[in-house]
Write an enzyme that holds these catalytic residues in place. Structure first.
Site, PDB file in Angstrom:
ATOM      1  N   HIS A  99       0.850  -1.184   0.000  1.00  0.00           N
ATOM      2  CA  HIS A  99       0.000   0.000   0.000  1.00  0.00           C
ATOM      3  C   HIS A  99       0.885   1.233   0.000  1.00  0.00           C
ATOM      4  CE1 HIS A  99       0.764  -1.306   4.124  1.00  0.00           C
ATOM      5  NE2 HIS A  99       0.727  -0.025   4.492  1.00  0.00           N
ATOM      6  N   HIS A 101       1.004   5.101   1.263  1.00  0.00           N
ATOM      7  CA  HIS A 101       0.438   6.185   2.074  1.00  0.00           C
ATOM      8  C   HIS A 101       0.504   7.471   1.255  1.00  0.00           C
ATOM      9  CE1 HIS A 101       0.608   4.016   6.029  1.00  0.00           C
ATOM     10  NE2 HIS A 101       1.562   3.364   5.415  1.00  0.00           N
TER      11      HIS A 101
HETATM   12  P1  AMP Z   1       1.844   0.294   7.454  1.00  0.00           P
HETATM   13  O1  AMP Z   1       2.219   0.429   8.904  1.00  0.00           O
HETATM   14  O2  AMP Z   1       2.715   1.053   6.521  1.00  0.00           O
HETATM   15  O3  AMP Z   1       1.705  -1.169   7.069  1.00  0.00           O
HETATM   16  O4  AMP Z   1       0.422   0.978   7.292  1.00  0.00           O
HETATM   17  C1  AMP Z   1      -0.772   0.390   7.649  1.00  0.00           C
HETATM   18  C2  AMP Z   1      -1.784   1.492   7.763  1.00  0.00           C
HETATM   19  O5  AMP Z   1      -3.068   0.920   7.695  1.00  0.00           O
HETATM   20  C3  AMP Z   1      -1.707   2.287   9.078  1.00  0.00           C
HETATM   21  O6  AMP Z   1      -1.498   3.657   8.780  1.00  0.00           O
HETATM   22  C4  AMP Z   1      -3.075   2.032   9.718  1.00  0.00           C
HETATM   23  O7  AMP Z   1      -3.569   3.176  10.371  1.00  0.00           O
HETATM   24  C5  AMP Z   1      -3.917   1.667   8.516  1.00  0.00           C
HETATM   25  N1  AMP Z   1      -5.065   0.824   8.795  1.00  0.00           N
HETATM   26  C6  AMP Z   1      -5.077  -0.342   9.478  1.00  0.00           C
HETATM   27  N2  AMP Z   1      -6.325  -0.868   9.474  1.00  0.00           N
HETATM   28  C7  AMP Z   1      -7.101  -0.015   8.774  1.00  0.00           C
HETATM   29  C8  AMP Z   1      -8.488   0.010   8.413  1.00  0.00           C
HETATM   30  N3  AMP Z   1      -9.336  -0.967   8.782  1.00  0.00           N
HETATM   31  N4  AMP Z   1      -8.947   1.057   7.687  1.00  0.00           N
HETATM   32  C9  AMP Z   1      -8.102   2.040   7.312  1.00  0.00           C
HETATM   33  N5  AMP Z   1      -6.790   2.074   7.600  1.00  0.00           N
HETATM   34  C10 AMP Z   1      -6.297   1.063   8.328  1.00  0.00           C
END
Ligand code: AMP
Ligand code: ZN
Length: 113
Positions: A99, A101
């Site tokens: 993903h 950001h």
């Molecule tokens: P990473 O730490 O780079 O893997 O990013 C994962 C991101 O997913 C974090 O910024 C979380 O806040 C976000 N996240 C986790 N679960 C959800 C969800 N159900 N809906 C939206 N964002 C999420």
């Protein structure tokens, strides 16, 4: 992929605030925003990170970024933004589904870590 939270978000099993969706990806609001605007670009295909992607998935990611570039104004990002993709332990990746950001809506720090 079974038990992957972002696969479930992409296919609608888990609710999210979707700003954009097409056959390749969804763009959603991050649940725990770290900037005034914090979105996540999530390809619908499951792969963990760029070190695991096939040529086809690299092309998919390129298409996703191109489409993102066409929607930045409507997302409120016309003044600029930052793209981040965390990978592995040092990168603090918490969800093992690639993903991007998308951070903006405010002046970001010029330090990135
Ligand atoms: P990473 O730490 O780079 O893997 O990013 C994962 C991101 O997913 C974090 O910024 C979380 O806040 C976000 N996240 C986790 N679960 C959800 C969800 N159900 N809906 C939206 N964002 C999420
Ligand atoms: Zn997944």
């Amino acid at each position: 992929m079974k038990d992957c939270i972002f696969c479930k978000i992409a296919n609608g099993e888990i609710p999210s605030t979707k700003l954009f969706e097409d056959e390749d990806m969804v763009i959603i609001k991050d649940l725990n925003p770290q900037a005034k605007i914090h979105l996540l670009l999530i390809p619908k295909q499951h792969f963990c990170d760029i070190t695991e992607m096939s040529d086809e998935q690299a092309a998919l990611l390129g298409r996703c970024l191109k489409k993102l570039s066409e929607h930045v104004d409507e997302f409120g990002l016309s003044e600029g933004f930052r793209l981040v993709s965390n990978k592995g332990k040092h990168g603090c990746q918490s969800v093992p589904h690639l993903h991007i950001h998308i951070l903006g809506g405010q002046q970001l720090d010029d330090k990135m870590c």
